[in-house]
Design an enzyme around this catalytic site. Sequence first.
Site: not given
Length: 326
Positions: A153, A156-157
């Site tokens: 992701c 997200c990261d």
Amino acid sequence: MPTKEKIKTFPELEAIIVSKSSQIDLLVVGGGPAGLTAGIYGARAGLKVLIVEKALLGGQVSSTFMIENYPGFPNGIAGQELTQQMEAQARRLGVETSWGNVSQIKPGKNSFTTYVDDKQIKSKAVIIASGADSKKLGVAGEDHFRGRGVSYCAVCDGPFYKDKNIMVVGGGNAAIEEALYLTRFAAKVQVLHRRNKLRADKMLELRARANSKIFFVWNAIIKEITGEEKVTEVLVEDTQTKKNRKVKCDGIFVYIGSSPNTEFIKDTIKLNKAGYIKTDAKLQTSVPGIFAAGDVLDKRLRQIVTAAADGALAAQSAKDFIEGSV
Ligand code: NAP
């Protein structure tokens, strides 16, 4: 003097449409764009709808940075915002939601029993919109370094990789879109693809080729991911020469497609070899009264717009089934 009739606002009108019955008419497994749209259409058809979701409403789209091909948003829309709007629309129409893991759906005489954790929920029809999860590489080090250099992701990261050297694995739309997104943070993004031709749309390819931070590594697969606390290196095989070489990198983002979430239903309805659900033109599965929509379907194009269209059709077909007209 006669009192002026009050003009009903949108929510009041919808409150009339939504069924007041306490029994669930339609249970939808999965709250991504397909499930939420099924909820919207089901509720507007007067059905009492319950969506059961195992994680976040919105599904995979919620973690997509920008959606540029959903009609109506000329400047694109953030995945999270789009799904939040879909959720708000479903809730406004009276769609209910519940969280849990569906383990089984049992067809009965006049109803279906869905097993959600330790609960059993009866409904008159079911729509499976359980989507698909990211595929894994299946190489040594992948599980060990998940969250410490291995990610599925970018939204997200990605921010953890400021000025770092990262690798994106895959050659489809997701890989290229996310590689472009990751150039906001990383110093260098290497796209590693197992062939020498991308599967992604031409427009995305051109954009990636024009980006000075993106480098392509063709005919290459990852054999092993190594490091200490975090990822530091990957072992890459050239698929043509079969030679291996070590490549330094701080993070690996895997975008090699997805596999359908159909484990819970595989003994009940017909699936294709890859586990995707087979349906007729009305999106009815091999069991009458169980319908399917979205990425979980055996179909060619998996997009938000097609998932939404599937959700609408499946809800209409479920309504016809409940009313005995199919
Ligand atoms: P995809 O289109 O199936 O692409 C997967 C990519 O990963 C392919 O390039 C494939 O290589 C490669 N791959 C598969 N297994 C691999 C393995 N074991 N090792 C290394 N490489 C592997 O998947 P996706 O990109 O996730 O997209 C899924 C669907 O969502 C598609 O229909 C896509 O169009 C859609 N999508 C659309 C958008 C958009 O339009 N904005 C954005 C994201 C996703 P090969 O090419 O050699 O098979």
